[in-house]
Motif scaffolding. Sequence first.
Motif, short mmCIF file in Angstrom:
data_model
loop_
_atom_site.label_atom_id
_atom_site.label_comp_id
_atom_site.label_asym_id
_atom_site.label_seq_id
_atom_site.Cartn_x
_atom_site.Cartn_y
_atom_site.Cartn_z
N VAL A 437 2.62 -34.51 41.62
CA VAL A 437 2.18 -34.81 40.31
C VAL A 437 1.96 -33.83 39.43
CG1 VAL A 437 -0.13 -34.42 40.78
CG2 VAL A 437 0.51 -36.35 39.43
N ASP A 438 2.06 -32.44 39.72
CA ASP A 438 2.09 -31.20 38.86
C ASP A 438 3.41 -30.78 38.47
OD1 ASP A 438 2.78 -31.00 41.55
OD2 ASP A 438 2.34 -28.80 41.49
N PRO A 448 4.85 -38.17 30.32
CA PRO A 448 4.48 -39.16 31.35
C PRO A 448 3.15 -39.06 32.05
CG PRO A 448 6.43 -37.66 32.13
CD PRO A 448 6.01 -37.38 30.64
N SER A 449 2.63 -37.84 32.03
CA SER A 449 1.28 -37.47 32.43
C SER A 449 0.16 -38.34 31.87
CB SER A 449 0.96 -35.95 32.48
OG SER A 449 0.77 -35.55 31.20
N ALA A 484 -0.21 -32.36 44.97
CA ALA A 484 0.31 -31.27 44.28
C ALA A 484 0.30 -30.17 44.89
CB ALA A 484 -0.61 -31.36 42.79
N ASN A 485 1.03 -29.11 44.33
CA ASN A 485 1.00 -27.59 44.82
C ASN A 485 0.07 -27.00 44.25
OD1 ASN A 485 4.53 -28.07 45.26
ND2 ASN A 485 3.22 -28.29 47.02
N SER A 486 -0.05 -27.20 43.10
CA SER A 486 -1.10 -26.55 42.19
C SER A 486 -1.86 -27.11 40.94
CB SER A 486 -0.66 -24.88 41.38
OG SER A 486 0.35 -25.29 40.73
N ILE A 490 -1.28 -29.40 36.07
CA ILE A 490 -1.71 -30.63 35.76
C ILE A 490 -2.99 -30.73 34.57
CG2 ILE A 490 -3.02 -32.60 36.76
CD1 ILE A 490 -2.16 -31.67 39.35
N PRO A 491 -2.55 -31.68 33.73
CA PRO A 491 -3.30 -31.83 32.13
C PRO A 491 -4.86 -32.07 32.56
CG PRO A 491 -1.41 -32.91 32.08
CD PRO A 491 -1.31 -32.78 33.37
N LEU A 492 -5.96 -31.42 32.17
CA LEU A 492 -7.36 -31.50 32.53
C LEU A 492 -7.62 -33.24 32.34
CD1 LEU A 492 -8.91 -28.28 30.65
CD2 LEU A 492 -8.51 -29.09 33.26
N PRO A 493 -7.22 -33.90 31.49
CA PRO A 493 -7.56 -35.47 31.49
C PRO A 493 -7.25 -36.12 32.72
CG PRO A 493 -6.86 -34.77 29.20
CD PRO A 493 -6.56 -33.61 30.28
#
Length: 819
Positions: A437-438, A448-449, A484-486, A490-493
Amino acid sequence: MSGFTFDSNRFAAETIRLPMMSLREVVMFPRSIAPLFVGREASIKAIEQAVAAHDKKIFLVAQRSPETEKPTSEDLFEMGTVSKILQMLRLPDGTIKVLFEGLYRAEWESETMTMGEDANYPMVTVRRVPEEETHGPESDALIRATQESLEHYGRINKKLAPETILAINSITSPGRLADAVMPHLKVDYIKKQGVLEELEPMRRLEETYAFLQGEIEISSIEKRIKNRVKQQMEKNQKEYYLNEQIKAINKEMGREDDPGAEAAEFEKRLEEKNMPEEAREKTLREIKKLRQTPPSSAEYTVVRNYVEWILDLPWQVYQDTDLDILAAEEILNTDHYGLEKPKERILEYLAVQKLVDRIKGPILCLVGPPGVGKTSLAKSIARAMGREFVRLSLGGVRDEAEIRGHRRTYVGALPGKIIQSLKRVKFNNPVFCLDEVDKMSTDFRGDPSSALLEVLDPEQNYAYSDHYLDLDYDLSKIFFITTANSLHSIPLPLQDRMEIIRIPGYLETEKAQIGGRFLLPKNIEQHGLTPENIQLTDEAMLTIIRRYTREAGVRNLEREIASVCRKAARKLVEGKEPEGGFVVDTADLEGYLGVPKHRHGEMEPAPKVGLCTGMAYTEVGGELLMVEVAIMPGSGKVEITGKLGDVMQESARAALSYLRSRSGLYGLKPDFHKEIDIHIHVPEGAIPKDGPSAGITLATTMISALLNLPVRNDIAMTGEITLRGRVLPIGGLREKLLAAHRGLIRTVIIPAENEKDLKDVPEAILKDMEVIKVESMDEVLSKALACEDQARLFCGRDANAAPLSDSLLKEEYRLEQRH
């Protein structure tokens, strides 16, 4: 019924003895003519006796219960009608059809009942009941209202002939009018018996009028129902006829596909489908549109595909699961070694879900380096819950339509990947793994996020809207797990909607257990070997981990073990297997895997100037970074290389500003930077490096290069720096210490505020390492620089003085500026 009772005082005169016939659900009224079919033997005998001996007169009385075959005196009403037989016709089946004419009311006494000559029919003594006549305005009004209602009833009920209505309306007596109307009404025989026993003419006509009004209302309703049914039948017959014509036309024209049959098949599937009413109504509209669209039209294919998608989705189809926490724990332990805290958190989550049946809470997000078992852990969760497992990789997804779907106006439109996966799995409550997902990115096609926000929000996903379906779809029963790897990409929301469960890298001892318990048996089976064919010693497994792999997970370890198995398989096929099988030891590894790919440790062989070991947390887990600084004559340029992110570049600039502000303390000229160029480089540039954790490493390396003092080679450090030299806390401490331990470094420097994070570090690592906790840059330099003469390091002040606190640093800076 009026409650008529027999009065014995009336039996004085006007009595007559007649044959009696009982009636089932029929009441005979005076001055009325009725045809009846007679089949009981006693009734036929009574009619024959009446025709032969009593001027064709017979007494007709109703039974209380029509089921009684041979009624006694208690089974009959006390009042009946003396009637005359007008006509009798014998039928071939043995029954007779008789036409009766009612003459007058009569009552009978049960004591007078005897059997006839041949003892097959009853004879009774009956007495005529006198009737009163009433005249007056009230009587005339009731008669007129009854006559008008009868005409209305005649218009509704076509079985009532106009001549009959005309004859009845000529009657001016209320009692006689009631007797004439009642036989034509379809009311219960009990109610008719009540009217027969009512001797007061006005009350009798009132009851008759009430029944007549009820029949009119019922007849009106029946007429409306019949008309509606008739219209529907005509419509259905018309549609059927036209559909048959269309089928015949298609057959004559050689068309194999019948669009009408396809629409009918869709309607049949829709009836069997359990889905929300809104979706059902929209599907019906689309099927209707499909019937009206020519098959050759492009829109026909679009509508058909849309209906097929709706009917193929598992709208309210759920997989029955019986969650057993103990069994789930056993499955997790069987599939994965270690990972105690992630397993504990997952079992807590499953326990709460079992208690409340459905938990409305955050989505699980498994974060960790590649190869640590995030996706396989999600598969184990699905197996523990007894649900289907769905995996969707989001790596490289740029188009928002991949999540939300395309609108139907586009050519080749499809639903999003979420809806497509549910169609494939055929259940609406699977364990859904959103992998990587990241690694989603954003471009002109959307974000898309942001589209995932609705999917992963428990407050919204019960009414998820896909652009293609254009219907609300319930995703709330799905168990979403993301990997996720990190987290920094990834966006904060999106992070806010997920509960983060970190899966760190494995220790060497854990890798050795995983390799021996899981990976080696798995590869032995996959390569057609048996445990008797090949064995791998513990020392060889540890050597593979240290010298042939460098990773936080075990993916490369599995590849190396597979390579050993392939070599053994070839030798086995060639007939070169030694007695007792292959026993692979450390000395044999070069023959199987080649020369070692990595050094045993990451330490430099000796302290060097301008070279410092830092610790960072990258996508592959904790890593040791060698930071180099070169000083060259120049004009004050600063070059930063090594694929550093924005945060690390800012850390480098902050470290340089700190050195310039402290130049007097280190015996440097205030404008020392104008005469030199500084090049900062972090090797292994292929690895992206970012994050606020390299400030003290960069500052130490630059001071080492400027002062020509070497940095200890057996020490690694992590921490951020302020412009005043204060050391700030960092994240990912556990992974960084794992990297240092893997690199055989046994002394590390960490920010003092990170002391609380040491409880997450395995005890085996802490026993082998010296952890130095620092608050200021002075403490870092005093521990990291290989300088026995502290006066040379801090030549601007007493070498024995304590490290400066933040407040003292501020005061010293003000004094320097004033000077």
